[in-house]
Design an enzyme around this catalytic site. Structure first.
Site, PDB file in Angstrom:
ATOM      1  N   ARG A  66       0.813  -1.225   0.000  1.00 30.96           N
ATOM      2  CA  ARG A  66       0.000   0.000   0.000  1.00 30.96           C
ATOM      3  C   ARG A  66       0.847   1.276   0.000  1.00 30.96           C
ATOM      4  O   ARG A  66       0.523   2.242  -0.679  1.00 30.96           O
ATOM      5  CB  ARG A  66      -0.966  -0.002   1.189  1.00 30.96           C
ATOM      6  CG  ARG A  66      -2.109   0.976   1.004  1.00 30.96           C
ATOM      7  CD  ARG A  66      -2.964   1.076   2.258  1.00 30.96           C
ATOM      8  NE  ARG A  66      -3.637  -0.147   2.599  1.00 30.96           N
ATOM      9  CZ  ARG A  66      -3.537  -0.774   3.788  1.00 30.96           C
ATOM     10  NH1 ARG A  66      -2.799  -0.257   4.756  1.00 30.96           N
ATOM     11  NH2 ARG A  66      -4.172  -1.889   4.024  1.00 30.96           N
ATOM     12  N   TYR A 119      -7.786  26.800  -1.669  1.00 28.40           N
ATOM     13  CA  TYR A 119      -8.393  26.008  -2.739  1.00 28.40           C
ATOM     14  C   TYR A 119      -9.866  25.726  -2.396  1.00 28.40           C
ATOM     15  O   TYR A 119     -10.179  25.241  -1.299  1.00 28.40           O
ATOM     16  CB  TYR A 119      -7.583  24.711  -2.839  1.00 28.40           C
ATOM     17  CG  TYR A 119      -7.980  23.754  -3.916  1.00 28.40           C
ATOM     18  CD1 TYR A 119      -7.966  24.130  -5.253  1.00 28.40           C
ATOM     19  CD2 TYR A 119      -8.342  22.453  -3.596  1.00 28.40           C
ATOM     20  CE1 TYR A 119      -8.312  23.226  -6.240  1.00 28.40           C
ATOM     21  CE2 TYR A 119      -8.690  21.538  -4.585  1.00 28.40           C
ATOM     22  CZ  TYR A 119      -8.670  21.938  -5.908  1.00 28.40           C
ATOM     23  OH  TYR A 119      -9.008  21.042  -6.884  1.00 28.40           O
ATOM     24  N   ASP A 189      -0.594  25.149   1.572  1.00 25.53           N
ATOM     25  CA  ASP A 189      -0.745  24.538   0.249  1.00 25.53           C
ATOM     26  C   ASP A 189       0.275  25.207  -0.674  1.00 25.53           C
ATOM     27  O   ASP A 189       0.207  26.419  -0.911  1.00 25.53           O
ATOM     28  CB  ASP A 189      -2.185  24.757  -0.256  1.00 25.53           C
ATOM     29  CG  ASP A 189      -2.452  24.077  -1.602  1.00 25.53           C
ATOM     30  OD1 ASP A 189      -1.509  23.936  -2.405  1.00 25.53           O
ATOM     31  OD2 ASP A 189      -3.615  23.707  -1.852  1.00 25.53           O
ATOM     32  N   LYS A 214      -0.333  19.067 -10.678  1.00 24.41           N
ATOM     33  CA  LYS A 214      -0.128  20.308 -11.422  1.00 24.41           C
ATOM     34  C   LYS A 214       1.305  20.361 -11.984  1.00 24.41           C
ATOM     35  O   LYS A 214       1.623  19.614 -12.879  1.00 24.41           O
ATOM     36  CB  LYS A 214      -0.455  21.493 -10.511  1.00 24.41           C
ATOM     37  CG  LYS A 214      -1.844  21.383  -9.835  1.00 24.41           C
ATOM     38  CD  LYS A 214      -2.991  21.566 -10.799  1.00 24.41           C
ATOM     39  CE  LYS A 214      -4.353  21.196 -10.214  1.00 24.41           C
ATOM     40  NZ  LYS A 214      -4.754  21.935  -9.026  1.00 24.41           N
TER      41      LYS A 214
END
Ligand SMILES: *Cc1c(COP(=O)(O)O)cnc(C)c1O
Length: 396
Positions: A66, A119, A189, A214
């Site tokens: 994982r 955001y 962020d 991005k």
């Protein structure tokens, strides 16, 4: 190594994530392959237990698929190098990274101060999840006196700088000083800077969260998030939550991000140059009321940008003296700009920003003006400017 001799990040990005040599042949492919694995197998129980002991000692030692294998580890290393962090945790999207930050650092009954320029989907996270967990957020704007907003149960300051939509520069070192005074964690962020042109951890933040979707990926073909810290206690909390919540990233997406990030320096610089040329054109147009781009000298955040950033990117917003109908005609008339959300890929994009989205941002003073957000891609700026000019003509 002497700090002055440490390789520049541009160099590190070309020499990271290379495949180790095969000891038998003495050869290797250049790139680390995408190491897909749902689990790990061991030669013996002794080997398994030795790995578990290394893991318990804090090493990144995989016993299951994982958390990912070498491809993931290499990407975590890249995020640490970009951001100047000691630990990085991957998430399946930038938004999942933000959720990891909030759920790792906040518990029922806690309060957080959140910049109103974050955001947009963070407001959704607040409404859909945090409120149900009895976690309360207070949204603030640059200039607010945080001393009057902080509460005994405040634990976290969460910001985005420059902010979403309007690219408002926040004074991160001042926010960091405030956070330290009140023993709060400061998280930022950093999708805009992506560790390359802005480094929140170096400016005093404890946590940086990046949508690798991005500029790191850079090719509009993957979703990925990363949470980076240089604080051992915060790292422990992120690690536990990442494990408990079952965060997982495909090895192929981690590999694509590694492939993309090698060209981050040249892409980012070219996006920034193109964006400034577009700003120069837009500034000559009567329809343009204001340009939001901190690298543009007329932007009110320019001085903070000069102090805290080492470069810029292709993001800018344009306030138009146009009716909603005319501004919609402008967007529809653009040929080289795709109409869509997101940014950081090679291509130019335009987003028509709605009143509802803008209403949250107290930095917005444009009243009835329209706002479009542009991502200036890697096309030749002459063509982008011609496209903008014809679309403004069509709007009139
Ligand atoms: C896109 C974006 C995110 C979310 O990233 P996803 O990978 O799309 O979930 C978070 N923050 C900012 C500033 C973004 O632009």
């Amino acid at each position: 190594m002497d700090k002055s001799q440490a390789p520049h990040i541009d160099t590190l990005l070309q020499h990271t994530a290379t495949a180790p040599f095969n000891p038998q042949t003495g050869s290797a492919p250049v790139n680390l392959p995408s190491m897909r694995a749902s689990t790990v197998r061991f030669q013996s129980l002794d080997a398994l237990e030795a790995t578990q002991r290394r893991k318990a000692g804090g090493e990144r030692a995989a016993t299951y698929g994982r958390m990912g294998m070498d491809t993931h580890a290499a990407l975590e290393q890249v995020f640490c190098e970009l951001e100047g962090g000691t630990h990085a945790y991957l998430a399946s999207s930038g938004m999942a990274g933000i959720t990891m930050v909030m759920t790792s650092l906040l518990s029922a009954g806690d309060h957080a101060l959140v910049a109103d320029c974050v955001y947009g989907p963070v407001y959704e996270l607040d409404a859909a999840l945090l409120k149900r967990m009895n976690i309360e957020l207070t949204y603030f704007s640059a200039g607010d006196d945080l001393e009057t907003l902080v509460r005994p149960n405040t634990r976290l300051v969460y910001v985005e700088s420059p902010g979403s939509l309007l690219f408002q520069m926040l004074d991160l070192p001042a926010l960091a000083a405030f956070a330290r005074r009140h023993d709060l964690v400061l998280a930022c962020d950093n999708t805009w800077g992506s560790g390359y042109v802005y480094q929140p951890l170096q400016l005093g933040a404890h946590v940086s969260v990046v949508a690798g979707t991005k500029y790191v990926g850079g090719h509009s073909d993957l979703m990925l998030g990363a949470v980076i810290t240089n604080d051992a206690d915060v790292a422990k909390r992120l690690n536990r939550t990442q494990y408990a919540m079952g965060y997982s990233v495909s090895a192929d997406d981690a590999w694509l991000a590694l492939r993309g990030v090698r060209t981050l320096p040249i892409r980012m610089a070219q996006h920034a140059r193109n964006a400034l040329q577009v700003c120069e054109f837009l500034a000559t147009r009567p329809e343009v009321a204001r340009i939001y781009h901190p690298a543009w000298p007329a932007d009110p955040g320019h001085a903070l940008w000069q102090r805290d950033c080492t470069g810029s990117n292709g993001m800018l917003a344009v306030e138009l003296r146009l009716s909603p109908e005319a501004s919609r005609r402008f967007v529809d008339a653009l040929r080289l700009f795709g109409i869509g959300f997101s940014w950081g890929g090679f291509e130019s994009l335009v987003q028509w920003v709605t009143r509802g989205e803008l209403a949250r941002h107290r930095y917005w003073t444009g009243g009835d003006h329209a706002l479009v957000r542009l991502h200036i891609g890697l096309e030749n700026p002459r063509d982008l400017i011609a496209d903008l000019a014809q679309a403004l003509q069509a709007a009139a």
